[in-house]
Write a protein that holds these residues in place. Structure first.
Motif, PDB file in Angstrom:
ATOM      1  N   ASP A  69       0.826  -1.207   0.000  1.00  0.00           N
ATOM      2  CA  ASP A  69       0.000   0.000   0.000  1.00  0.00           C
ATOM      3  C   ASP A  69       0.854   1.247   0.000  1.00  0.00           C
ATOM      4  OD1 ASP A  69      -2.184  -1.605   0.094  1.00  0.00           O
ATOM      5  OD2 ASP A  69      -2.819  -1.031   2.105  1.00  0.00           O
ATOM      6  N   HIS A  70       0.360   2.230  -0.733  1.00  0.00           N
ATOM      7  CA  HIS A  70       0.998   3.542  -0.769  1.00  0.00           C
ATOM      8  C   HIS A  70       0.328   4.433   0.268  1.00  0.00           C
ATOM      9  CE1 HIS A  70       2.318   7.427  -2.036  1.00  0.00           C
ATOM     10  NE2 HIS A  70       1.061   7.782  -2.165  1.00  0.00           N
ATOM     11  N   ARG A  71       1.106   5.165   1.043  1.00  0.00           N
ATOM     12  CA  ARG A  71       0.510   5.979   2.088  1.00  0.00           C
ATOM     13  C   ARG A  71       0.815   7.479   1.967  1.00  0.00           C
ATOM     14  NH1 ARG A  71      -2.235   2.371   4.668  1.00  0.00           N
ATOM     15  NH2 ARG A  71      -1.305   0.473   5.393  1.00  0.00           N
ATOM     16  N   ARG A  72       2.007   7.863   1.548  1.00  0.00           N
ATOM     17  CA  ARG A  72       2.360   9.288   1.496  1.00  0.00           C
ATOM     18  C   ARG A  72       3.224   9.578   0.290  1.00  0.00           C
ATOM     19  NH1 ARG A  72       3.600  12.013   6.993  1.00  0.00           N
ATOM     20  NH2 ARG A  72       5.053  12.975   5.588  1.00  0.00           N
ATOM     21  N   GLY A  73       3.140  10.819  -0.171  1.00  0.00           N
ATOM     22  CA  GLY A  73       3.988  11.231  -1.286  1.00  0.00           C
ATOM     23  C   GLY A  73       3.495  10.683  -2.612  1.00  0.00           C
ATOM     24  N   PRO A  76       4.312   4.814  -6.030  1.00  0.00           N
ATOM     25  CA  PRO A  76       5.269   4.177  -6.933  1.00  0.00           C
ATOM     26  C   PRO A  76       4.620   3.607  -8.195  1.00  0.00           C
ATOM     27  CG  PRO A  76       4.849   2.774  -5.051  1.00  0.00           C
ATOM     28  CD  PRO A  76       4.135   4.064  -4.801  1.00  0.00           C
ATOM     29  N   ASN A  77       3.326   3.325  -8.155  1.00  0.00           N
ATOM     30  CA  ASN A  77       2.615   2.754  -9.289  1.00  0.00           C
ATOM     31  C   ASN A  77       1.411   3.628  -9.624  1.00  0.00           C
ATOM     32  OD1 ASN A  77       4.120   0.111  -9.441  1.00  0.00           O
ATOM     33  ND2 ASN A  77       3.374   0.048  -7.337  1.00  0.00           N
ATOM     34  N   VAL A  78       1.501   4.332 -10.741  1.00  0.00           N
ATOM     35  CA  VAL A  78       0.453   5.280 -11.117  1.00  0.00           C
ATOM     36  C   VAL A  78       0.013   5.014 -12.552  1.00  0.00           C
ATOM     37  CG1 VAL A  78      -0.102   7.720 -11.510  1.00  0.00           C
ATOM     38  CG2 VAL A  78       1.353   7.066  -9.587  1.00  0.00           C
ATOM     39  N   VAL A  79      -1.301   5.025 -12.741  1.00  0.00           N
ATOM     40  CA  VAL A  79      -1.892   4.968 -14.078  1.00  0.00           C
ATOM     41  C   VAL A  79      -2.699   6.245 -14.218  1.00  0.00           C
ATOM     42  CG1 VAL A  79      -3.557   3.807 -15.562  1.00  0.00           C
ATOM     43  CG2 VAL A  79      -1.999   2.454 -14.127  1.00  0.00           C
ATOM     44  N   GLU A  80      -2.451   7.001 -15.287  1.00  0.00           N
ATOM     45  CA  GLU A  80      -3.188   8.237 -15.508  1.00  0.00           C
ATOM     46  C   GLU A  80      -3.646   8.304 -16.959  1.00  0.00           C
ATOM     47  OE1 GLU A  80      -2.740  13.060 -15.002  1.00  0.00           O
ATOM     48  OE2 GLU A  80      -1.537  11.737 -13.743  1.00  0.00           O
ATOM     49  N   THR A  81      -4.885   8.743 -17.120  1.00  0.00           N
ATOM     50  CA  THR A  81      -5.446   8.874 -18.455  1.00  0.00           C
ATOM     51  C   THR A  81      -6.567   9.908 -18.442  1.00  0.00           C
ATOM     52  OG1 THR A  81      -6.272   7.638 -20.370  1.00  0.00           O
ATOM     53  CG2 THR A  81      -7.140   7.002 -18.210  1.00  0.00           C
TER      54      THR A  81
END
Length: 124
Positions: A69-73, A76-81
């Motif tokens: 899980d990502h918590r701050r900042g 590390p794994n981003v999908v954007e569209t």
């Protein structure tokens, strides 16, 4: 996250189907926002977790998929569209690999691959 039921999500997606078929048939902003938000939240409901952040500006960002899980900042794994591309992917009208190849999706990180969980709600 608010409860997202499949019938409500399907109704929101159906409201923008004309636009997915013909880009000139632009839906009202409220209908577009509802379709994007509900479909992304439905993906997160079906595939819970915090390993990947899906961003569809300006309407929604959700975390999904099991893993670290990502918590701050910055995640590390981003999908954007964009909204239209997301809805095409979510309905199965556009393949993940085709969207990547055309530069319609930005995916960063080792886990930023949604191909195994798409489409969310295939079109009828």
């Amino acid at each position: 996250m608010a409860k997202t039921d499949p019938a409500r999500t399907r109704a929101a997606m159906d409201a923008v189907t004309g636009w997915l078929d013909d880009e000139a048939a632009t839906p009202p902003r409220a209908e577009l926002a509802a379709a994007v938000r509900l479909s992304a939240r439905y993906l997160a409901l079906l595939h819970p977790g915090g390993a990947v952040e899906l961003r569809v500006p300006p309407f929604v960002a959700v975390q999904c998929l099991e893993g670290l899980d990502h918590r701050r900042g910055t995640p590390p794994n981003v999908v954007e569209t964009d909204p239209r591309t997301w809805l095409l992917l979510a309905t199965g009208r556009l393949a993940w690999t085709d969207a990547l190849a055309a530069g319609r999706v930005v995916a960063s990180g080792a886990r930023a691959d949604l191909s195994a969980v798409l489409p969310v709600l295939p079109t009828r």
